[in-house]
Scaffold this active site. Sequence first.
Site, PDB file in Angstrom:
ATOM      1  N   ASP A  67       0.812  -1.218   0.000  1.00 40.26           N
ATOM      2  CA  ASP A  67       0.000   0.000   0.000  1.00 40.26           C
ATOM      3  C   ASP A  67       0.845   1.267   0.000  1.00 40.26           C
ATOM      4  OD1 ASP A  67       0.893  -0.561   2.589  1.00 40.26           O
ATOM      5  OD2 ASP A  67      -1.110  -0.982   3.363  1.00 40.26           O
ATOM      6  N   HIS A 138      -7.539  -4.809   9.668  1.00 43.80           N
ATOM      7  CA  HIS A 138      -7.173  -4.680   8.251  1.00 43.80           C
ATOM      8  C   HIS A 138      -5.873  -5.409   7.926  1.00 43.80           C
ATOM      9  CE1 HIS A 138      -4.936  -0.563   9.001  1.00 43.80           C
ATOM     10  NE2 HIS A 138      -4.071  -1.530   9.046  1.00 43.80           N
TER      11      HIS A 138
HETATM   12  C1  F6R Z   1       1.306  -1.538   6.120  1.00 43.21           C
HETATM   13  C2  F6R Z   1       0.026  -2.205   6.182  1.00 43.21           C
HETATM   14  C3  F6R Z   1      -0.797  -2.269   7.432  1.00 43.21           C
HETATM   15  C4  F6R Z   1       0.011  -2.567   8.688  1.00 43.21           C
HETATM   16  C5  F6R Z   1      -0.898  -2.596   9.924  1.00 43.21           C
HETATM   17  C6  F6R Z   1      -0.114  -2.798  11.207  1.00 43.21           C
HETATM   18  O1  F6R Z   1       1.884  -1.655   4.839  1.00 43.21           O
HETATM   19  O2  F6R Z   1      -0.362  -2.707   5.185  1.00 43.21           O
HETATM   20  O3  F6R Z   1      -1.790  -3.241   7.249  1.00 43.21           O
HETATM   21  O4  F6R Z   1       0.678  -3.792   8.542  1.00 43.21           O
HETATM   22  O5  F6R Z   1      -1.607  -1.393  10.010  1.00 43.21           O
HETATM   23  O6  F6R Z   1       0.676  -1.675  11.435  1.00 43.21           O
HETATM   24  P1  F6R Z   1       1.718  -1.621  12.655  1.00 43.21           P
HETATM   25  O7  F6R Z   1       2.763  -2.626  12.357  1.00 43.21           O
HETATM   26  O8  F6R Z   1       2.278  -0.209  12.591  1.00 43.21           O
HETATM   27  O9  F6R Z   1       0.953  -1.900  13.894  1.00 43.21           O
END
Ligand code: F6R
Length: 261
Positions: A67, A138
């Site tokens: 993304d 998500h």
């Molecule tokens: C990032 C992405 C998101 C993150 C998710 C967790 O490319 O696709 O789905 O993996 O929001 O984020 P963190 O690791 O910051 O808790």
Amino acid sequence: MDVVILPGASDAELFTARLIAAQVKAKPDAVLGLATGATQEAVYARLAEMCARGEVDFSRISSFNLDEYAGLDGNDRNSYRYYMNHHLFDHVNIRKEATRLPDGTAADPEAECAAYERDIRAAGGVDLQLLGLGNDGHIGFNEPMSSFRSRTRLVVLSPETLRQNGGYFDPPESMPHCAFTMGIGTVMDARKVVMLVTGARKAAVTAAALEGPVSAMVPASALQMHADAVTVLDEAAASQLKLREYYRAAFAEDPRWRNLR
Ligand code: F6R
């Protein structure tokens, strides 16, 4: 779905880095699907160390990220292109031109998304897709109620995601409200999926995704239908799973994990 529970976040991060390194060794021209976020920072640091020691070679690897924020170009410190350069690409011997993220500044978002899907197909599809898990369930930026058949597209971010990531922006209100993301269908096409989740904050959403009903309300629950998916957890993130004892026994006995422990 395989579930691997390791004692601490650093153990889970190292194990995830080893899974990626094993993929690269098994197929030196593999196509990696990559993720950003706080969870992955240490994974990329471990991969950079392995590369510096000559244990893994990224020279023939290509990559597609999940993304990118709409409206941000790659020089913006909050763009995911900047994150990837800063945390991984600048520290391993990957060819930058073989790394792709959606172009957040694309004038024609629909054309960009169609091109992204085309480029993934032309590269032969993703061999291993790395994922994190959002507070709202998500994967990528596929927010609750995303179709399980969705493809790369421009989405509106959920209030929970704006809260989760707003702190990276100064002021938080300047965080873009839209992003390009691979779809759940795109993620599900990857031959192998590795999701890393750490920390007690994610325990409830981890349990919903792994052991709850398969539902568009929890986008990560789609992974229950993937033929080759593994979720790597620390004890804190695993703390609300009902089948914890079984996952531990399976991990201890399954020979597939022997060389990675
Ligand atoms: C990032 C992405 C998101 C993150 C998710 C967790 O490319 O696709 O789905 O993996 O929001 O984020 P963190 O690791 O910051 O808790």
